[in-house]
Design a protein around this motif. Sequence first.
Motif, mmCIF file in Angstrom:
data_model
loop_
_atom_site.group_PDB
_atom_site.id
_atom_site.type_symbol
_atom_site.label_atom_id
_atom_site.label_comp_id
_atom_site.label_asym_id
_atom_site.label_seq_id
_atom_site.Cartn_x
_atom_site.Cartn_y
_atom_site.Cartn_z
ATOM 1 N N GLY A 1 0.837 -1.186 0.000
ATOM 2 C CA GLY A 1 0.000 0.000 0.000
ATOM 3 C C GLY A 1 0.874 1.238 0.000
ATOM 4 O O GLY A 1 1.991 1.229 -0.517
ATOM 5 N N ALA A 2 0.366 2.307 0.606
ATOM 6 C CA ALA A 2 1.117 3.560 0.671
ATOM 7 C C ALA A 2 2.106 3.527 1.825
ATOM 8 O O ALA A 2 1.799 3.037 2.912
ATOM 9 N N LEU A 3 3.283 4.076 1.592
ATOM 10 C CA LEU A 3 4.293 4.242 2.643
ATOM 11 C C LEU A 3 4.324 5.711 3.029
ATOM 12 O O LEU A 3 4.901 6.544 2.323
ATOM 13 N N ARG A 4 3.688 6.033 4.154
ATOM 14 C CA ARG A 4 3.635 7.420 4.610
ATOM 15 C C ARG A 4 4.499 7.649 5.853
ATOM 16 O O ARG A 4 4.783 8.793 6.188
ATOM 17 N N GLY A 5 4.886 6.582 6.524
ATOM 18 C CA GLY A 5 5.704 6.703 7.728
ATOM 19 C C GLY A 5 7.176 6.510 7.423
ATOM 20 O O GLY A 5 7.684 6.983 6.406
ATOM 21 N N ARG A 6 7.865 5.779 8.303
ATOM 22 C CA ARG A 6 9.299 5.563 8.165
ATOM 23 C C ARG A 6 9.575 4.100 7.853
ATOM 24 O O ARG A 6 8.961 3.203 8.440
ATOM 25 N N ALA A 7 10.520 3.860 6.968
ATOM 26 C CA ALA A 7 10.941 2.505 6.601
ATOM 27 C C ALA A 7 12.456 2.444 6.691
ATOM 28 O O ALA A 7 13.150 3.193 6.003
ATOM 29 N N LEU A 8 12.963 1.538 7.526
ATOM 30 C CA LEU A 8 14.404 1.386 7.730
ATOM 31 C C LEU A 8 14.775 -0.058 7.426
ATOM 32 O O LEU A 8 14.496 -0.966 8.215
ATOM 33 N N ALA A 9 15.370 -0.278 6.278
ATOM 34 C CA ALA A 9 15.734 -1.624 5.828
ATOM 35 C C ALA A 9 17.228 -1.866 6.035
ATOM 36 O O ALA A 9 18.008 -0.917 6.154
ATOM 37 N N GLY A 10 17.604 -3.140 6.070
ATOM 38 C CA GLY A 10 19.014 -3.487 6.206
ATOM 39 C C GLY A 10 19.633 -2.967 7.478
ATOM 40 O O GLY A 10 20.844 -2.733 7.542
ATOM 41 N N SER A 11 18.850 -2.808 8.534
ATOM 42 C CA SER A 11 19.332 -2.154 9.739
ATOM 43 C C SER A 11 20.227 -3.036 10.602
ATOM 44 O O SER A 11 20.742 -2.578 11.612
ATOM 45 N N ALA A 12 20.409 -4.301 10.202
ATOM 46 C CA ALA A 12 21.373 -5.165 10.896
ATOM 47 C C ALA A 12 22.680 -5.223 10.124
ATOM 48 O O ALA A 12 23.507 -6.092 10.363
ATOM 49 N N GLY A 13 22.868 -4.314 9.164
ATOM 50 C CA GLY A 13 24.111 -4.259 8.408
ATOM 51 C C GLY A 13 24.031 -4.852 7.021
ATOM 52 O O GLY A 13 25.042 -5.240 6.448
ATOM 53 N N ASN A 14 22.826 -4.893 6.446
ATOM 54 C CA ASN A 14 22.634 -5.459 5.113
ATOM 55 C C ASN A 14 22.513 -4.332 4.082
ATOM 56 O O ASN A 14 21.449 -3.752 3.886
ATOM 57 N N ALA A 15 23.610 -4.034 3.407
ATOM 58 C CA ALA A 15 23.619 -2.946 2.427
ATOM 59 C C ALA A 15 22.882 -3.314 1.147
ATOM 60 O O ALA A 15 22.606 -2.435 0.313
ATOM 61 N N CYS B 1 7.467 -0.103 -2.421
ATOM 62 C CA CYS B 1 6.136 0.324 -1.998
ATOM 63 C C CYS B 1 5.300 0.688 -3.214
ATOM 64 O O CYS B 1 5.833 1.024 -4.276
ATOM 65 N N GLN B 2 3.985 0.634 -3.046
ATOM 66 C CA GLN B 2 3.070 0.953 -4.138
ATOM 67 C C GLN B 2 2.764 2.444 -4.235
ATOM 68 O O GLN B 2 2.298 2.917 -5.262
ATOM 69 N N LYS B 3 3.046 3.179 -3.163
ATOM 70 C CA LYS B 3 2.828 4.624 -3.184
ATOM 71 C C LYS B 3 3.819 5.257 -2.217
ATOM 72 O O LYS B 3 3.719 5.082 -1.002
ATOM 73 N N LEU B 4 4.773 6.010 -2.743
ATOM 74 C CA LEU B 4 5.839 6.577 -1.933
ATOM 75 C C LEU B 4 5.450 7.955 -1.413
ATOM 76 O O LEU B 4 5.372 8.921 -2.168
ATOM 77 N N GLU B 5 5.210 8.023 -0.109
ATOM 78 C CA GLU B 5 4.932 9.291 0.570
ATOM 79 C C GLU B 5 5.644 9.286 1.924
ATOM 80 O O GLU B 5 5.133 9.789 2.917
ATOM 81 N N ALA B 6 6.834 8.714 1.958
ATOM 82 C CA ALA B 6 7.525 8.423 3.216
ATOM 83 C C ALA B 6 8.019 9.674 3.927
ATOM 84 O O ALA B 6 8.390 10.667 3.309
ATOM 85 N N GLU B 7 8.049 9.582 5.254
ATOM 86 C CA GLU B 7 8.668 10.617 6.082
ATOM 87 C C GLU B 7 10.184 10.426 6.133
ATOM 88 O O GLU B 7 10.936 11.398 6.180
ATOM 89 N N LEU B 8 10.605 9.164 6.140
ATOM 90 C CA LEU B 8 12.030 8.859 6.217
ATOM 91 C C LEU B 8 12.279 7.477 5.640
ATOM 92 O O LEU B 8 11.513 6.542 5.880
ATOM 93 N N LEU B 9 13.360 7.357 4.884
ATOM 94 C CA LEU B 9 13.815 6.080 4.347
ATOM 95 C C LEU B 9 15.250 5.862 4.805
ATOM 96 O O LEU B 9 16.044 6.800 4.861
ATOM 97 N N ALA B 10 15.595 4.617 5.134
ATOM 98 C CA ALA B 10 16.966 4.324 5.532
ATOM 99 C C ALA B 10 17.338 2.918 5.098
ATOM 100 O O ALA B 10 16.500 2.007 5.137
ATOM 101 N N ILE B 11 18.572 2.750 4.666
ATOM 102 C CA ILE B 11 19.127 1.440 4.327
ATOM 103 C C ILE B 11 20.531 1.369 4.916
ATOM 104 O O ILE B 11 21.363 2.233 4.640
ATOM 105 N N ASP B 12 20.757 0.360 5.729
ATOM 106 C CA ASP B 12 22.063 0.133 6.352
ATOM 107 C C ASP B 12 22.583 1.389 7.049
ATOM 108 O O ASP B 12 23.763 1.727 6.970
ATOM 109 N N GLY B 13 21.690 2.099 7.724
ATOM 110 C CA GLY B 13 22.090 3.255 8.514
ATOM 111 C C GLY B 13 22.138 4.575 7.772
ATOM 112 O O GLY B 13 22.216 5.638 8.398
ATOM 113 N N LEU B 14 22.106 4.555 6.447
ATOM 114 C CA LEU B 14 22.060 5.793 5.667
ATOM 115 C C LEU B 14 20.593 6.157 5.414
ATOM 116 O O LEU B 14 19.792 5.290 5.055
ATOM 117 N N TYR B 15 20.266 7.422 5.574
ATOM 118 C CA TYR B 15 18.855 7.792 5.522
ATOM 119 C C TYR B 15 18.604 8.932 4.542
ATOM 120 O O TYR B 15 19.504 9.667 4.142
#
Length: 238
Positions: free
Chosen positions: A174-188, A194-208
């Motif tokens: 669905g829509a991503l309106r909040g925060r999504a933090l992927a790879g947060s255990a060190g997976n770059a 997402c089907q609709k990008l309206e995110a407040e914050l995105l992060a992958i492997d600590g970079l946001y």
Amino acid sequence: MTVAVRTRSSLRFRGRSFLALVLAPEPPLADWMAELDNLVGRSQGFFAGRAVILDVSALNLDKAGLTTLLSDLSTRGIRIMAIEGTEPASLGLGMPPAVNGGRDTDLAELLSSAERQKAGLKTEPRTAAPGSLMLENPVRSGQSIIFPQGDVTVLGSVASGAEVIAGGSIHIYGALRGRALAGSAGNAKARIFCQKLEAELLAIDGLYRTADDMDSQYRGRPAQIWLEGDVIRMAALG
């Protein structure tokens, strides 16, 4: 008259593990603090209610410098529960205690069933496959879904003020309106879909990347997000 005497139970100690968010300032400290202000300003409440440990191993601070740093963080609403990377003797009265030997995960454990019910998740999440978590319900504002073991799939939307943290990739149907933090255990190599990008914050492997940093051409569209070196990339889906 018989008087019942209650025997005092023996003193009991228990071990309990809590994982915390770690802030690790780097020199020059002024630049790091400016970057922190950028995050705090664009993602209000990011540190609210979080256990935070301050790792000062990269800094050469005396007691006065450490006191100033703690004060600066406090004015930004960041309360430090413990300090890592310094000797206990260097801490003054009233400072957080020193800790060491932490395990790098950057994640808390998956919420217990009682915590999920308290947060309003009436349906128990079910495991779709080893190393993955599937949620059939939307993630509502104020909820945190934390799954360090692998991918997270949300069949609904993620509301503003909600967050999904995964050790692997994040798939939102669905829509991503909040925060999504992927790879947060060190997976770059983790990605966010997402089907609709309206995110407040995105992060992958600590970079946001915050909402203000996102290319407007992808707003409101299906998108994927991945990490290329130290840069977060985006592309439209379909």
